[in-house]
Write an enzyme that holds these catalytic residues in place. Structure first.
Site, PDB file in Angstrom:
ATOM      1  CB  SER A  51     -11.515   8.709   4.654  1.00  0.00           C
ATOM      2  OG  SER A  51     -11.516   9.539   3.513  1.00  0.00           O
TER       3      SER A  51
ATOM      4  CE1 TYR B  69      -8.971   5.163   0.966  1.00  0.00           C
ATOM      5  CE2 TYR B  69     -10.511   7.007   0.927  1.00  0.00           C
ATOM      6  CZ  TYR B  69      -9.388   6.397   1.454  1.00  0.00           C
ATOM      7  OH  TYR B  69      -8.676   7.008   2.463  1.00  0.00           O
TER       8      TYR B  69
HETATM    9  P1  NAP Z   1       0.333   5.259   2.861  1.00  0.00           P
HETATM   10  O1  NAP Z   1       1.445   6.250   2.960  1.00  0.00           O
HETATM   11  O2  NAP Z   1       0.141   4.536   1.573  1.00  0.00           O
HETATM   12  O3  NAP Z   1       0.502   4.202   4.059  1.00  0.00           O
HETATM   13  C1  NAP Z   1      -0.337   3.085   4.171  1.00  0.00           C
HETATM   14  C2  NAP Z   1       0.451   1.996   4.819  1.00  0.00           C
HETATM   15  O4  NAP Z   1      -0.365   0.804   4.918  1.00  0.00           O
HETATM   16  C3  NAP Z   1       1.694   1.600   4.014  1.00  0.00           C
HETATM   17  O5  NAP Z   1       2.823   1.592   4.873  1.00  0.00           O
HETATM   18  C4  NAP Z   1       1.366   0.186   3.529  1.00  0.00           C
HETATM   19  O6  NAP Z   1       2.510  -0.650   3.440  1.00  0.00           O
HETATM   20  C5  NAP Z   1       0.469  -0.318   4.642  1.00  0.00           C
HETATM   21  N1  NAP Z   1      -0.287  -1.496   4.216  1.00  0.00           N
HETATM   22  C6  NAP Z   1      -0.997  -1.647   3.076  1.00  0.00           C
HETATM   23  N2  NAP Z   1      -1.488  -2.897   3.013  1.00  0.00           N
HETATM   24  C7  NAP Z   1      -1.078  -3.542   4.134  1.00  0.00           C
HETATM   25  C8  NAP Z   1      -1.264  -4.857   4.642  1.00  0.00           C
HETATM   26  N3  NAP Z   1      -1.999  -5.757   3.967  1.00  0.00           N
HETATM   27  N4  NAP Z   1      -0.712  -5.191   5.836  1.00  0.00           N
HETATM   28  C9  NAP Z   1       0.035  -4.284   6.514  1.00  0.00           C
HETATM   29  N5  NAP Z   1       0.252  -3.017   6.085  1.00  0.00           N
HETATM   30  C10 NAP Z   1      -0.303  -2.647   4.902  1.00  0.00           C
HETATM   31  O7  NAP Z   1      -1.073   5.937   3.199  1.00  0.00           O
HETATM   32  P2  NAP Z   1      -1.446   7.160   4.170  1.00  0.00           P
HETATM   33  O8  NAP Z   1      -1.798   8.320   3.312  1.00  0.00           O
HETATM   34  O9  NAP Z   1      -0.456   7.317   5.251  1.00  0.00           O
HETATM   35  O10 NAP Z   1      -2.834   6.589   4.749  1.00  0.00           O
HETATM   36  C11 NAP Z   1      -2.951   6.005   6.022  1.00  0.00           C
HETATM   37  C12 NAP Z   1      -4.435   5.864   6.360  1.00  0.00           C
HETATM   38  O11 NAP Z   1      -5.051   7.163   6.329  1.00  0.00           O
HETATM   39  C13 NAP Z   1      -5.213   5.007   5.360  1.00  0.00           C
HETATM   40  O12 NAP Z   1      -6.186   4.251   6.040  1.00  0.00           O
HETATM   41  C14 NAP Z   1      -5.903   6.044   4.468  1.00  0.00           C
HETATM   42  O13 NAP Z   1      -7.066   5.538   3.874  1.00  0.00           O
HETATM   43  C15 NAP Z   1      -6.192   7.126   5.486  1.00  0.00           C
HETATM   44  N6  NAP Z   1      -6.408   8.454   4.897  1.00  0.00           N
HETATM   45  C16 NAP Z   1      -5.400   9.105   4.249  1.00  0.00           C
HETATM   46  C17 NAP Z   1      -5.644  10.388   3.747  1.00  0.00           C
HETATM   47  C18 NAP Z   1      -4.566  11.186   3.054  1.00  0.00           C
HETATM   48  O14 NAP Z   1      -4.829  12.335   2.681  1.00  0.00           O
HETATM   49  N7  NAP Z   1      -3.389  10.637   2.853  1.00  0.00           N
HETATM   50  C19 NAP Z   1      -6.903  10.971   3.883  1.00  0.00           C
HETATM   51  C20 NAP Z   1      -7.902  10.251   4.540  1.00  0.00           C
HETATM   52  C21 NAP Z   1      -7.636   9.013   5.057  1.00  0.00           C
HETATM   53  P3  NAP Z   1       3.244  -0.878   1.991  1.00  0.00           P
HETATM   54  O15 NAP Z   1       3.577   0.481   1.484  1.00  0.00           O
HETATM   55  O16 NAP Z   1       4.426  -1.718   2.362  1.00  0.00           O
HETATM   56  O17 NAP Z   1       2.238  -1.595   1.146  1.00  0.00           O
END
Ligand code: NAP
Length: 254
Positions: A145, A158
């Protein structure tokens, strides 16, 4: 040159890929020929997401397991390797966010963030890497990130977890590159996903973001696919321990 990015015959496990960035990366790698293993904490959500991806003509299967639990991780990785096939590409994507002022941050939320964002990267990578070492081949990509580099109000745990993941890229690179395993990271900037919906809908934040980002906009999750294909394919065979930031230039600007 196209074959440099070809993923046909490769199998990718993407954690937390039933939705959001992980789901898009799964489709992206699948479009370049990879077979996909979708993971979510529940088997039902993993199956459902895999089913939708199969409808696009991509080979996909769902494997539900909790990435924070060593027993679940060990059992699931054994199952995938023995019953489905070798994992050539691992993307550690599962992640969560919680927001509170630092002095009021509940211990339970600190633990949840560190478990999913940091400890799970260690647990899943360790089990997958053992098999990659035997085959002397593999690609491991940690989703980092901008908070691997920068702090921000209300999200200190985070940022701490993502800073640790950045250092896991480097540490694992040092230990695994000799086995022809490339460990790299992708550092998304601000992307319009469910995790960020509250910020996307906050006009004041969006105004600030557009001023602060040289590209002057939110990232669209599809814009992460190219970096994932690059780091998963032969095109990156001598790229080791690198974090590829995809942030519209935000980290380049003061
Ligand atoms: P998201 O839509 O919330 O997706 C995260 C996924 O991880 C969800 O499907 C969630 O499942 C799953 N998860 C959570 N806990 C888990 C566990 N214990 N075992 C298995 N699966 C689990 O988030 P996203 O925005 O796509 O983010 C994905 C990655 O990108 C993350 O690492 C985040 O930190 C990183 N990131 C995102 C952004 C952004 O702008 N969105 C920016 C920088 C970095 P459930 O929903 O079923 O809990």
């Amino acid at each position: 040159m196209q074959s440099l990015f070809e993923l046909k015959g490769k199998r990718a496990l993407i954690t937390g890929s039933a939705q959001g960035i992980g789901n898009l990366l799964a489709k992206g790698l699948g479009q370049y020929g990879a077979s996909i293993v979708i993971n979510d904490i529940t088997q039902e959500r993993a199956d459902c997401a895999a089913n939708l991806i199969r409808q696009q003509g991509i080979d996909a299967i769902g494997v539900g397991f909790d990435v924070t639990n060593l027993n679940s991780v060990t059992t699931a990785i054994d199952h995938i390797e023995k019953e489905i096939g070798p994992i050539d590409i691992l993307i550690n994507n599962a992640g969560i966010q919680r927001r509170h002022p630092f002095t009021e941050f509940p211990e339970a939320d600190w633990d949840a963030i560190i478990n999913v964002n940091q400890k799970a990267v260690f647990l899943v990578s360790q089990q997958v890497a053992k098999n990659m070492i035997k085959r002397k081949q593999g690609k491991i990509i940690h989703i980092c990130s901008m908070q691997s580099e920068l702090g921000r109000d209300t999200i200190t745990p985070y940022a701490a977890s993502k800073g640790a993941v950045k250092m896991m890229v480097k540490g694992m690179c040092v230990e695994l590159a000799r086995y022809n395993i490339q460990v790299n990271g992708i550092g998304p900037g601000y992307f319009d996903t469910d995790m960020c919906k509250a910020l996307v809908n906050n006009q004041e934040f969006t105004r600030w973001l557009c001023q602060r980002t040289p590209a002057a906009r939110w990232g669209q999750p599809e814009e992460l696919i190219g970096s994932a294909v690059f780091l998963a394919s032969a095109a990156s065979n001598f790229v080791n321990g690198h974090i590829l930031y995809v942030d519209g230039g935000m980290l380049a600007a003061v």
